[in-house]
Structure formats: C-alpha cells, structure tokens
Design a protein around this motif. Structure first.
Motif, short mmCIF file in Angstrom:
data_model
loop_
_atom_site.label_atom_id
_atom_site.label_comp_id
_atom_site.label_asym_id
_atom_site.label_seq_id
_atom_site.Cartn_x
_atom_site.Cartn_y
_atom_site.Cartn_z
N ASN A 132 -1.79 -0.39 -9.13
CA ASN A 132 -1.00 0.50 -8.27
C ASN A 132 0.47 0.19 -8.46
O ASN A 132 1.11 -0.42 -7.63
CB ASN A 132 -1.40 0.31 -6.80
CG ASN A 132 -0.64 1.24 -5.88
OD1 ASN A 132 -0.08 2.24 -6.32
ND2 ASN A 132 -0.61 0.91 -4.60
N GLU A 133 1.03 0.64 -9.60
CA GLU A 133 2.42 0.35 -9.90
C GLU A 133 3.35 1.52 -9.59
O GLU A 133 4.52 1.51 -9.97
CB GLU A 133 2.56 -0.08 -11.36
CG GLU A 133 1.83 -1.37 -11.66
CD GLU A 133 2.28 -2.02 -12.95
OE1 GLU A 133 3.32 -1.60 -13.48
OE2 GLU A 133 1.59 -2.93 -13.42
N GLN A 136 6.51 2.72 -4.19
CA GLN A 136 6.02 2.67 -2.81
C GLN A 136 6.88 1.67 -2.04
O GLN A 136 6.69 0.46 -2.12
CB GLN A 136 4.55 2.24 -2.76
CG GLN A 136 4.00 2.15 -1.33
CD GLN A 136 2.59 1.62 -1.31
OE1 GLN A 136 1.81 1.86 -2.22
NE2 GLN A 136 2.24 0.90 -0.25
N LYS A 139 6.20 -2.28 -0.24
CA LYS A 139 4.95 -2.85 -0.75
C LYS A 139 4.91 -4.36 -0.59
O LYS A 139 3.87 -4.95 -0.28
CB LYS A 139 4.77 -2.47 -2.21
CG LYS A 139 3.43 -2.85 -2.81
CD LYS A 139 3.31 -2.35 -4.25
CE LYS A 139 3.30 -0.85 -4.31
NZ LYS A 139 3.14 -0.33 -5.71
#
Length: 252
Positions: A132-133, A136, A139
């Motif tokens: 999940n790069e 966001q 994080k």
C-alpha cells in the motif's frame, strides 16, 4: 479523536529502557498508544513496561538496533501481536563513549547512533508501506533523537557529534522521500539531559554544558518527551523535516 490521542495506534520506541526513551514510552502510554518498548537490555525494557498503565496492552522486547535480523524480528512480533505494524516510531537508542581508547575509529558510536536509526527506519517503513504505497496522509510518523552537539560540534565528543549530525541529515532526507507516501519524519536536538548517557561525561564536561545553557540547568527527560509526543501527534501535521532544538538555548 483528540489531537494528542493515540488510541488504537502502535508505537515502537528504541532505547525505551531508560532516559528519554523511557519517558517517551510513559507519555505515549498515557495518551492511549500501545507501546512496543525495545532496548538492548531487555530487563530495563521490562522495567519501563512495569511503570506504564495497563502493562498487558504493551510489549517489552530485546533489540540490537545494529542487527538487521533483530530489528525485523521485533517488527514482525509487534505486527503479529497487534494485527498491524507500528505506525509510530521513536528512534531513541544511542550510546556515548568518551574514552577515545575504547572506540578509536568511532565505529561503535556510528553503528548504534546512525546505522541503527537507518536499519530501524528502513524496516519500519517497508512494513508500513507493504502492499500500500499510495499517497495517504497520516499513515505513519517517525521522530529521531539527534543532539544539539550534532549542530554545534564538540572537541571531545567528535564521534558522537558526527553520528548526531548524520541523524539530522538522514532525518531531512527521509522526510523528503517519505512525505508523499504519508509518513512524516522529524527529529529533535536535545541539549544536556541528565540520563545514564550523560553520566559518562566528566564533571568538567557536564558543567561546561550547563555554563553554555542560558537557564543554567540541564533538561529533564519528560521535557524532551513532551516535544517528541507532540511531533508524533496530529498537532504537528504540517511539520516535515523539522529539527527541533530542545536545548535550553544552548547552541542558538
């Protein structure tokens, strides 16, 4: 969620068995985080754990920050216990060797104070970004412990000053890389703080630091920890790559 509420978040603290690391663990637990206390000396990590509210919610582990396999093992253990990897990291592990005959090349100090931060940060970010790069914000957050000596230099603590100067540069470099991946990185530059580390200074060296500090006193671990916790919280959400001096004015 209040800006200083870490409820539901997992925090990893290196060097959590004493000094600034211990004070940071206690304040994170106070504010609701689940804390993974790590130290080379696991007994001191367990002592920190015993001082925290609801110790069963937290974890004390032995970790040598200079060994990649040991670092990865801690990250994996934390993820397995909590069902998610840590999203908060405080790199507080550090050593000070004042006898030049003990660490003639400076390797020991550099390995712990700089390489250790590199290895822990690398493992932490890789696990947090795994699969999940995408961008966001919020994080994860990292706070590294440098030193005002890393800015000022010191004629008798060259290896220590070099290692902490490296932490400052590394923190800024990581901040630039990680910001768009949702991980904020900052560092703090404490002045003289009375800890087990500062006891390695001679009386003359200790007093010389006091003399360079306008309030004429040393700092308390709790004072440093309060700033670290602030930098970990949403209250500092627009601080990226900052190196905050908490030195009582020394070095200004």
């Amino acid at each position: 969620m209040a800006p200083s509420d870490f409820t539901g978040q997992v925090a990893l603290v290196t060097g959590g068995g004493s000094g600034i690391g211990r004070a940071t663990c206690l304040q994170l637990a106070r504010d609701g985080a689940r804390v993974v206390v790590t130290d080379l000396n696991v007994e001191t990590a367990r002592e920190t754990l015993s001082l925290m509210p609801n110790p069963e919610k937290h974890l004390a582990l032995q970790m040598d920050v200079t060994q990649q396999s040991a670092v990865q093992s801690v990250i994996t253990t934390a993820r397995d216990k909590y069902g998610e990897p840590p999203s908060l990291l405080v790199n507080a592990a550090g050593i000070l060797i004042t006898d030049p005959s003990v660490d003639k090349t400076g390797t020991d100090v550099i390995n712990v104070n700089l390489k250790g931060i590199f290895l822990v940060t690398q493992a932490f970010t890789e696990e947090l970004l795994r699969g999940n790069e995408g961008a966001q914000e919020g994080k994860g957050v990292i706070v590294n412990i440098a030193s005002i000596v890393g800015k000022m230099g010191h004629p008798e603590l060259k290896n220590y000053a070099a290692s902490k100067g490296g932490v400052i540069a590394y923190s800024k470099s990581c901040a630039a890389e990680m910001a768009r991946k949702g991980i904020r990185v900052n560092c703090v530059l404490p002045g003289l703080v009375k800890t087990a580390l500062s006891k390695r200074l001679s009386e003359e060296q200790f007093q010389a630091f006091i003399d360079k500090t306008p309030p004429g006193r040393y700092g308390k671990t709790e004072e440093i920890a309060e700033v670290i916790v602030f930098l970990l919280s949403r209250r500092s959400s627009f601080m990226v790559g900052a190196c905050v001096e908490i030195s009582g004015g020394a070095g200004m």
